[in-house]
Design a protein around this motif. Structure first.
Motif, short mmCIF file in Angstrom:
data_model
loop_
_atom_site.label_atom_id
_atom_site.label_comp_id
_atom_site.label_asym_id
_atom_site.label_seq_id
_atom_site.Cartn_x
_atom_site.Cartn_y
_atom_site.Cartn_z
N ALA A 36 0.83 -1.20 0.00
CA ALA A 36 0.00 0.00 0.00
C ALA A 36 0.86 1.25 0.00
O ALA A 36 1.98 1.26 0.49
CB ALA A 36 -0.92 0.00 1.22
N ASP A 50 -4.53 0.83 -1.73
CA ASP A 50 -4.25 -0.60 -1.82
C ASP A 50 -4.33 -0.99 -3.29
O ASP A 50 -5.44 -1.18 -3.83
CB ASP A 50 -5.27 -1.39 -1.00
N GLN A 52 -3.66 -3.70 -4.80
CA GLN A 52 -4.15 -5.05 -5.08
C GLN A 52 -5.67 -5.10 -5.10
O GLN A 52 -6.27 -5.73 -5.97
CB GLN A 52 -3.59 -6.02 -4.03
N GLN A 53 -6.30 -4.43 -4.11
CA GLN A 53 -7.76 -4.43 -4.04
C GLN A 53 -8.38 -3.23 -4.76
O GLN A 53 -9.60 -3.17 -4.91
CB GLN A 53 -8.19 -4.41 -2.56
N HIS A 54 -7.53 -2.28 -5.16
CA HIS A 54 -7.99 -1.03 -5.77
C HIS A 54 -8.98 -0.31 -4.84
O HIS A 54 -10.04 0.16 -5.26
CB HIS A 54 -8.62 -1.28 -7.15
N THR A 55 -8.61 -0.26 -3.56
CA THR A 55 -9.40 0.46 -2.57
C THR A 55 -8.54 1.53 -1.92
O THR A 55 -7.30 1.48 -1.97
CB THR A 55 -9.94 -0.49 -1.48
N THR A 57 -8.17 4.14 1.68
CA THR A 57 -8.56 4.59 3.01
C THR A 57 -8.31 6.08 3.11
O THR A 57 -7.18 6.53 2.92
CB THR A 57 -7.75 3.86 4.09
N LYS A 74 -15.10 7.42 -5.34
CA LYS A 74 -13.94 6.89 -6.06
C LYS A 74 -12.93 8.01 -6.26
O LYS A 74 -13.28 9.20 -6.28
CB LYS A 74 -14.35 6.33 -7.42
N TYR A 82 -9.60 3.98 -7.68
CA TYR A 82 -9.71 3.30 -6.39
C TYR A 82 -11.07 3.62 -5.75
O TYR A 82 -11.52 4.76 -5.78
CB TYR A 82 -8.60 3.75 -5.43
N ARG A 83 -11.69 2.60 -5.17
CA ARG A 83 -12.93 2.79 -4.41
C ARG A 83 -12.58 3.23 -2.99
O ARG A 83 -11.75 2.60 -2.34
CB ARG A 83 -13.74 1.50 -4.37
N THR A 85 -13.27 2.99 0.55
CA THR A 85 -14.03 2.04 1.38
C THR A 85 -13.91 2.31 2.88
O THR A 85 -14.72 1.80 3.65
CB THR A 85 -13.56 0.60 1.11
N THR A 86 -12.91 3.09 3.28
CA THR A 86 -12.67 3.31 4.71
C THR A 86 -12.39 4.77 4.99
O THR A 86 -11.63 5.42 4.26
CB THR A 86 -11.48 2.46 5.20
#
Length: 432
Positions: A36, A50, A52-55, A57, A74, A82-83, A85-86
């Motif tokens: 990350a 991230d 790998q997850q395309h997320t 924080t 996004k 990236y989404r 998510t946190t």
């Protein structure tokens, strides 16, 4: 409510470390997943990405703070999308200098959280002037103090959160606050996600899974559209907390009351009725009502469970509130065997006299069940404590002539309630 989604160690230890760092004015470093990127600025905010997850924080502002927080669903940076998510720990915490030293003293007043956000971490929006939150159905976790607006530097409890509206099922929450340890023992500090709850109501979709009415997670709650926002009880409610008349021990009757821990603590106006809701938290994370009233006898099988005491105020008029005033405790075990001490005389001595050395027998640590960690002693003369007489032995003095002596043994053990037994009285003759 279902079992918390995180293992205890993972959920509690980072909070304890961060709390320790706060005490010395140091901000805890961001924890990032393997691969990350930390501290990437995109627009008004910074993120941990991230790949790998395309997320992403969201970690906080990238520059000047603003009064309106609009969290994007996004972001696009470095050629990838990236989404979000946190919303990270203390990402938008307001001007509370003992939490975030040196931060800008600009509190937010409005916030928009998009669908797709899954987790709102501890202290995420703490200490601003936000009166209302709308929580999307995608959110499954809300941490300790995450939405609490009760404290802002120099203006404690003036800008309380009034309304939280959920769009989906009930999330899991850090309802008990942080697990903290002190010389007096360990336990939860009772700081829940939405703060004290003075004039706060939670709305949820009718039939949404996990919600209950008239209270949920320790706050007033109702299906959307069924009630108006209640009125609270002044700006000094936070200077009160729930006091118990004794340690909460399984099988023992406990009585609650409110006490002011700071000058000025009060409910204003004075409620028409004031009572307490006693709840026990099961191993599955759900709360079971014990009773409503000033006192409760704790079930014999309640040892080790978390006890929560909510303060319920009603009136005058339409005023009402369910208040979380640090009424969280862990129920202690009770000693199965509590031996009564006996006062013994030296071998061959039949009566106590000045100079006689008395011994408290039969209540040493190994006599209790389970064995006590320690046993303290206190000697009494006609029911009044004798100065400095705190050893297992006591030598009779002239002041004891014509009086009755007793000794009290008090046992302590980790996770057990303190227990005491007093001996039968030993009369000291008046004559020499």
């Amino acid at each position: 409510m279902s079992t918390p989604r995180r293992p205890v160690a993972r959920r509690l230890l980072p909070g304890l470390v961060a709390a320790a760092l706060v005490l010395v004015g140091v901000t805890a470093p961001a924890q990032t997943a393997a691969g990350a990127s930390s501290g990437v600025a995109v627009g008004a905010f910074t993120y941990v990405l991230d790949p790998q997850q395309h997320t992403a924080t969201l970690k906080g502002w990238s520059g000047k703070r603003r009064t309106t927080i609009t969290v994007p669903g996004k972001i696009t940076t470095r050629g990838a999308t990236y989404r979000v998510t946190t919303i990270g720990r203390a990402a938008f915490a307001g001007p509370v200098d003992y939490v975030l030293p040196g931060r800008s003293p600009v509190p937010a007043t409005k916030v928009s959280i998009p669908s797709g956000v899954v987790s709102i971490e501890d202290y995420a929006f703490y200490g601003n002037r936000i009166t209302s939150f709308v929580i999307p159905a995608s959110v499954t976790w809300i941490g300790t103090n995450a939405l609490n607006q009760d404290e802002i530097a120099g203006e404690a409890w003036k800008y309380s959160l009034r309304k939280v509206t959920f769009r989906g099922a009930a999330p899991q929450m850090g309802e008990l606050g942080d697990y903290v340890c002190s010389p007096g023992g360990c336990g939860y500090n009772g700081i829940a996600p939405f703060g004290i709850g003075n004039g706060l109501i939670v709305y949820y979709p009718k039939g949404a899974k996990g919600f209950t009415s008239p209270t949920w997670a320790g706050y007033m709650a109702a299906p959307a559209g069924s009630k108006s926002v209640p009125t609270g009880y002044g700006s000094h409610v936070g200077d009160l907390d729930v006091s118990l008349d004794r340690e909460p021990v399984a099988g023992v009757k406990v009585t609650a009351s409110l006490r002011a821990w700071a000058v000025g603590g009060k409910l204003s106006p004075k409620p028409t009725t004031l009572t307490y809701l006693w709840q026990l938290r099961g191993t599955d994370g759900t709360w079971k009502k014990l009773r409503t009233g000033k006192s409760v006898t704790l079930p014999k099988d309640s040892a080790g469970k978390v006890l929560r005491v909510l303060t319920i105020a009603n009136g005058p008029g339409k005023r009402s509130a369910v208040l979380q005033l640090r009424g969280v405790r862990t129920v202690l075990h009770a000693f199965a065997k509590k031996p009564r001490p006996t006062i013994t005389l030296p071998s061959g001595v039949k009566k106590a006299a000045v100079g006689t050395k008395l011994t408290a027998a039969g209540a040493t640590a190994g006599k209790w069940s389970p064995h006590a960690d320690s046993v303290r002693y206190r000697w009494y003369r006609n029911g009044k404590a004798i100065t400095k007489a705190t050893k297992r032995t006591y030598t009779v003095t002239a002041a004891d002539r014509g009086k009755k002596l007793t000794v009290r043994a008090t046992a302590t053990k980790a996770e057990y309630g303190t227990a005491s037994r007093t001996s039968a009285a030993l009369a000291v003759p008046k004559k020499r």
